[in-house]
Design an enzyme around this catalytic site. Sequence first.
Site, PDB file in Angstrom:
ATOM      1  CB  SER A  15      -1.240   1.304  -1.615  1.00  0.00           C
ATOM      2  OG  SER A  15      -2.214   1.470  -0.710  1.00  0.00           O
TER       3      SER A  15
ATOM      4  CE1 TYR B 275      -2.326   6.624  -2.861  1.00  0.00           C
ATOM      5  CE2 TYR B 275      -2.865   5.427  -1.608  1.00  0.00           C
ATOM      6  CZ  TYR B 275      -2.024   5.484  -2.373  1.00  0.00           C
ATOM      7  OH  TYR B 275      -0.939   5.169  -1.374  1.00  0.00           O
TER       8      TYR B 275
END
Length: 253
Positions: free
Chosen positions: A144, A157
């Site tokens: 990501s 995350y």
Amino acid sequence: MTEQFKGKVALVTGGAAGIGRETAEAFARNGAQVVVSDVNAQAGEETASAIRNTGGKAIFIACDVSQGEQVEQLITGTLEAYGRLDFAFNNAGVEFEQGKLADGDEDTFDRIMDINVKGVWHCMRHEIKAMLAQGGGVIVNTASVAGLGAAPKMSIYSASKHAVIGFTKSAAVEYGKKGIRVNAVCPGVIDTEMFRRAAELDPKKAAYAAAIHPVGRIGQSSEIAAAVLYLCSEGAAFTTGVALPVDGGATSI
């Protein structure tokens, strides 16, 4: 349908929806035999069925990537079905964090790390063993843009995706001479069910998400799938250890 990956076998985890489903279908359109995997058996079967209904080849194997035995069975099942594993797209992941670091809880930490980090580790170690036995292959991990920098209110995350990039780069160096390439895609904000759930919890998030991308919009799953297929293609034969942003320019700011 093209023949780019004819005779090749592609495994996609998190293949029931979103980026995973789009990528599984793209592999099939390009001639690959596909193994779709997910914890959601009904939706995963639907992905495999949709591929078969359009003339492709696909099977579904249920797997919780946080469980090592299930991952081992997934790879065994892939080899039993198709005899080899050429491409592995480790895409299964979760993101349900909505607070600053000091407000986090251990259950959330464990859940995110078990799937996003341990899950990728489980998959990679079994995939690599299969690829070593056949003389090579390609692995692409879903990281990501949150793994390339900070992600306020998503620190766990973010840390999990930094870890995925660490796995990617380390394995690329360790197995490059063995014919195994390992890369990661780093999506910006993509229009998936995961994003829509987050936007419902915080309506301002949708407007903010579009604003942070210089192209003026969020991305589409098909755009990530295209990047994954490129990284698996012969055109990327000299590309390994890369964390490729597919983010509408967000990391350029």
